[in-house]
Design a protein around this motif. Structure first.
Motif, mmCIF file in Angstrom:
data_model
loop_
_atom_site.group_PDB
_atom_site.id
_atom_site.type_symbol
_atom_site.label_atom_id
_atom_site.label_comp_id
_atom_site.label_asym_id
_atom_site.label_seq_id
_atom_site.Cartn_x
_atom_site.Cartn_y
_atom_site.Cartn_z
ATOM 1 N N LEU A 80 6.421 4.911 1.198
ATOM 2 C CA LEU A 80 6.221 5.767 0.018
ATOM 3 C C LEU A 80 4.785 5.645 -0.479
ATOM 4 O O LEU A 80 4.141 6.647 -0.817
ATOM 5 C CB LEU A 80 7.191 5.386 -1.106
ATOM 6 C CG LEU A 80 8.680 5.640 -0.880
ATOM 7 C CD1 LEU A 80 9.465 5.241 -2.135
ATOM 8 C CD2 LEU A 80 8.950 7.103 -0.531
ATOM 9 N N ALA A 81 4.288 4.399 -0.519
ATOM 10 C CA ALA A 81 2.895 4.186 -0.945
ATOM 11 C C ALA A 81 1.951 4.991 -0.061
ATOM 12 O O ALA A 81 1.001 5.614 -0.544
ATOM 13 C CB ALA A 81 2.550 2.693 -0.884
ATOM 14 N N ALA A 82 2.243 4.982 1.238
ATOM 15 C CA ALA A 82 1.376 5.661 2.204
ATOM 16 C C ALA A 82 1.334 7.174 1.981
ATOM 17 O O ALA A 82 0.361 7.826 2.349
ATOM 18 C CB ALA A 82 1.851 5.357 3.624
ATOM 19 N N MET A 83 2.395 7.713 1.382
ATOM 20 C CA MET A 83 2.448 9.156 1.115
ATOM 21 C C MET A 83 1.971 9.482 -0.299
ATOM 22 O O MET A 83 2.075 10.622 -0.732
ATOM 23 C CB MET A 83 3.883 9.671 1.284
ATOM 24 C CG MET A 83 4.470 9.512 2.672
ATOM 25 S SD MET A 83 3.635 10.477 3.949
ATOM 26 C CE MET A 83 4.131 12.151 3.521
ATOM 27 N N ALA A 201 3.848 -3.657 -1.253
ATOM 28 C CA ALA A 201 3.475 -2.291 -0.885
ATOM 29 C C ALA A 201 2.435 -1.780 -1.874
ATOM 30 O O ALA A 201 2.535 -2.037 -3.069
ATOM 31 C CB ALA A 201 4.709 -1.398 -0.882
ATOM 32 N N GLN A 202 1.420 -1.068 -1.390
ATOM 33 C CA GLN A 202 0.290 -0.667 -2.240
ATOM 34 C C GLN A 202 0.569 0.650 -2.972
ATOM 35 O O GLN A 202 -0.165 1.634 -2.825
ATOM 36 C CB GLN A 202 -0.976 -0.582 -1.394
ATOM 37 C CG GLN A 202 -1.363 -1.952 -0.814
ATOM 38 C CD GLN A 202 -2.779 -1.977 -0.285
ATOM 39 O OE1 GLN A 202 -3.121 -1.258 0.641
ATOM 40 N NE2 GLN A 202 -3.612 -2.818 -0.883
ATOM 41 N N CYS A 203 1.633 0.617 -3.782
ATOM 42 C CA CYS A 203 2.052 1.854 -4.464
ATOM 43 C C CYS A 203 1.031 2.345 -5.480
ATOM 44 O O CYS A 203 0.770 3.551 -5.567
ATOM 45 C CB CYS A 203 3.388 1.641 -5.147
ATOM 46 S SG CYS A 203 4.720 1.327 -4.001
ATOM 47 N N GLU A 204 0.463 1.437 -6.262
ATOM 48 C CA GLU A 204 -0.479 1.878 -7.300
ATOM 49 C C GLU A 204 -1.717 2.494 -6.648
ATOM 50 O O GLU A 204 -2.209 3.532 -7.092
ATOM 51 C CB GLU A 204 -0.892 0.720 -8.212
ATOM 52 C CG GLU A 204 0.234 0.153 -9.045
ATOM 53 C CD GLU A 204 0.981 -0.988 -8.359
ATOM 54 O OE1 GLU A 204 0.707 -1.240 -7.155
ATOM 55 O OE2 GLU A 204 1.844 -1.606 -9.007
ATOM 56 N N LEU A 205 -2.202 1.856 -5.598
ATOM 57 C CA LEU A 205 -3.347 2.428 -4.888
ATOM 58 C C LEU A 205 -2.967 3.785 -4.298
ATOM 59 O O LEU A 205 -3.738 4.747 -4.394
ATOM 60 C CB LEU A 205 -3.817 1.470 -3.782
ATOM 61 C CG LEU A 205 -4.961 1.975 -2.911
ATOM 62 C CD1 LEU A 205 -6.203 2.292 -3.745
ATOM 63 C CD2 LEU A 205 -5.310 0.953 -1.808
ATOM 64 N N GLY A 206 -1.788 3.873 -3.708
ATOM 65 C CA GLY A 206 -1.340 5.143 -3.136
ATOM 66 C C GLY A 206 -1.341 6.251 -4.178
ATOM 67 O O GLY A 206 -1.821 7.360 -3.938
ATOM 68 N N VAL A 271 -1.087 -2.613 4.482
ATOM 69 C CA VAL A 271 -2.151 -2.125 3.599
ATOM 70 C C VAL A 271 -2.391 -0.656 3.960
ATOM 71 O O VAL A 271 -2.061 -0.213 5.054
ATOM 72 C CB VAL A 271 -3.466 -2.939 3.736
ATOM 73 C CG1 VAL A 271 -3.260 -4.377 3.290
ATOM 74 C CG2 VAL A 271 -4.013 -2.873 5.144
ATOM 75 N N LEU A 272 -2.947 0.098 3.023
ATOM 76 C CA LEU A 272 -3.180 1.517 3.276
ATOM 77 C C LEU A 272 -4.483 1.708 4.045
ATOM 78 O O LEU A 272 -5.464 0.996 3.824
ATOM 79 C CB LEU A 272 -3.232 2.292 1.955
ATOM 80 C CG LEU A 272 -1.962 2.231 1.103
ATOM 81 C CD1 LEU A 272 -2.080 3.164 -0.102
ATOM 82 C CD2 LEU A 272 -0.724 2.586 1.924
ATOM 83 N N GLY A 291 -8.713 -4.040 -9.238
ATOM 84 C CA GLY A 291 -8.098 -5.138 -8.498
ATOM 85 C C GLY A 291 -7.625 -4.789 -7.099
ATOM 86 O O GLY A 291 -6.966 -5.600 -6.458
ATOM 87 N N TRP A 292 -7.937 -3.585 -6.627
ATOM 88 C CA TRP A 292 -7.535 -3.224 -5.270
ATOM 89 C C TRP A 292 -8.716 -3.483 -4.332
ATOM 90 O O TRP A 292 -9.769 -2.840 -4.479
ATOM 91 C CB TRP A 292 -7.130 -1.759 -5.187
ATOM 92 C CG TRP A 292 -5.997 -1.454 -6.124
ATOM 93 C CD1 TRP A 292 -4.908 -2.244 -6.378
ATOM 94 C CD2 TRP A 292 -5.851 -0.298 -6.946
ATOM 95 N NE1 TRP A 292 -4.093 -1.641 -7.302
ATOM 96 C CE2 TRP A 292 -4.640 -0.450 -7.659
ATOM 97 C CE3 TRP A 292 -6.605 0.849 -7.133
ATOM 98 C CZ2 TRP A 292 -4.190 0.506 -8.549
ATOM 99 C CZ3 TRP A 292 -6.145 1.799 -8.014
ATOM 100 C CH2 TRP A 292 -4.949 1.627 -8.719
ATOM 101 N N PRO A 293 -8.557 -4.422 -3.392
ATOM 102 C CA PRO A 293 -9.688 -4.818 -2.543
ATOM 103 C C PRO A 293 -9.965 -3.811 -1.431
ATOM 104 O O PRO A 293 -9.813 -4.108 -0.243
ATOM 105 C CB PRO A 293 -9.237 -6.176 -1.993
ATOM 106 C CG PRO A 293 -7.738 -6.093 -1.974
ATOM 107 C CD PRO A 293 -7.334 -5.172 -3.096
ATOM 108 N N VAL A 294 -10.416 -2.628 -1.816
ATOM 109 C CA VAL A 294 -10.670 -1.577 -0.824
ATOM 110 C C VAL A 294 -12.019 -1.813 -0.139
ATOM 111 O O VAL A 294 -12.960 -2.294 -0.758
ATOM 112 C CB VAL A 294 -10.676 -0.177 -1.478
ATOM 113 C CG1 VAL A 294 -9.268 0.240 -1.871
ATOM 114 C CG2 VAL A 294 -11.585 -0.139 -2.694
#
Ligand code: ADP
Ligand code: MG
Length: 328
Positions: A80-83, A201-206, A271-272, A291-294
């Motif tokens: 879901l995060a990925a989408m 899962a990286q939902c917030e980043l997604g 990770v995304l 806080g997302w280590p992109v």
């Protein structure tokens, strides 16, 4: 007297912590009827994905049931995060060889922890007897036209990852009790164990990527292999720079060759991986502040396939089921 099917469901799955983990008005009717009722927000589409976990394939023979419950849901939510979707609810199809109440309590507790962490409610499922198998379907919503697809990357876009790579494979080495390097500190070992059993899962980043990134997916089968999926779906080449691929300090305990293999070809990182139009590059600092280590690990260009340090990557070498019937 052994617990019957309905008492089992009532005791371990029809629990308020699981049913209310999401706290979303979207769940109009949850566990207890013949089917659940969900209502997406106006202007949204459903995002739906299913995952199965099989012992010995998706998780090692030795495990703690609460870790298994956490991981089973987290890997499903990662899709879901990925989408770029907001998680709402999930169903659980559970096949158990026997009724083992301590096992069920622990599994349910781990599942509930993950549900709370990702704000997703258990809305139904099925319980049967047979070899252990966990099937999870996740339901989320995204504004119409805002879903992040594997297609859509354009030449010139930046290729980015949402966090360190290789921890999933390093974590597997820890949880399967392989010989570990002396330099690995206890805190790092615990970090890797958690990255394997309790991935986030990286939902917030997604959600932040919706309408901003041009394409994306989650890295579950190895960076190069998943980059290959994105390149193929978008009809272009992805050029990666190995020095820019981030890893955790824990992985530095291993020799460089092992670390590189895990970062590029190991699986289970969740990770995304996404492409960003160059004019959106200013978002990267903003996301880091949140806080997302992109990090930027490469670029999209006209062409085909995945390229690492200027060389084409043959057979990206991640995990594939049915590999003997290889499809290229
Ligand atoms: P039916 O026989 O009509 O399919 P079930 O007896 O299988 O219904 O399930 C009764 C209710 O319990 C349903 O709402 C179903 O979604 C829910 N349920 C069954 N198993 C699980 C489970 N493992 N987790 C969550 N809900 C479950
Ligand atoms: Mg049923």
């Amino acid at each position: 007297m052994p617990l019957g099917e309905f008492a089992l469901i009532g005791r371990y799955f029809q629990r308020s912590v699981l049913e209310q983990a999401g706290g979303h008005a979207a769940v109009a009717l949850g566990i207890g009827d013949d089917a659940a009722l969900l209502q997406p927000a106006p202007g949204c589409q459903w995002v739906i994905s299913t995952d199965s976990l099989v012992q010995g394939v998706h998780f090692p023979e030795q495990y703690a049931p609460d870790d298994l419950g956490y991981r089973a849901l987290a890997v499903a939510v990662s899709d879901l995060a990925a989408m770029a979707a907001r998680p709402l609810g999930f169903t659980l199809a559970l096949t158990l060889p026997e009724i083992d109440e301590p096992w069920l309590q622990s599994f349910s507790d781990g599942l509930a922890q993950c549900a709370v962490d990702h704000r997703i409610s258990l809305i139904g499922g099925d319980t049967t007897r047979g070899p252990l198998n966990i099937g999870i379907s996740v339901f989320g919503e995204v504004a119409v036209g805002q879903a992040l697809r594997r297609s859509g990357a354009q030449p010139g876009d930046l290729l980015c990852v949402g966090g360190p790579l290789g921890d999933g494979a390093g974590g597997l080495a820890v949880v399967t009790e392989q010989v570990l390097p002396q330099a690995l500190r206890p805190a790092e070992r615990d970090y890797l164990r958690a990255r394997f059993w309790r991935p986030r899962a990286q939902c917030e980043l997604g959600l932040a990527l919706a309408g901003v990134a041009s394409a994306g997916l989650d890295v579950s089968d190895g960076l190069l292999q998943d980059a290959g999926h994105l390149a193929a779906a978008s009809g272009l080449a992805l050029h990666l720079c190995s020095e820019d691929v981030p890893c955790s300090t824990a992985l530095l305990a291993w020799p460089a060759a092992q670390r590189q293999a895990w970062m590029l070809r190991g699986g289970d990182d969740y990770v995304l991986l996404f492409t960003l139009p160059a004019q959106q590059a200013g978002q990267l600092d903003h996301w880091r502040q949140q806080g997302w280590p992109v990090s930027v690990i490469g670029r999209a260009q006209a062409g085909a396939g995945v390229w690492l340090d200027g060389q084409p990557v043959a057979g990206a070498g991640g995990y594939q089921h049915f590999k003997e019937s290889a499809d290229g």
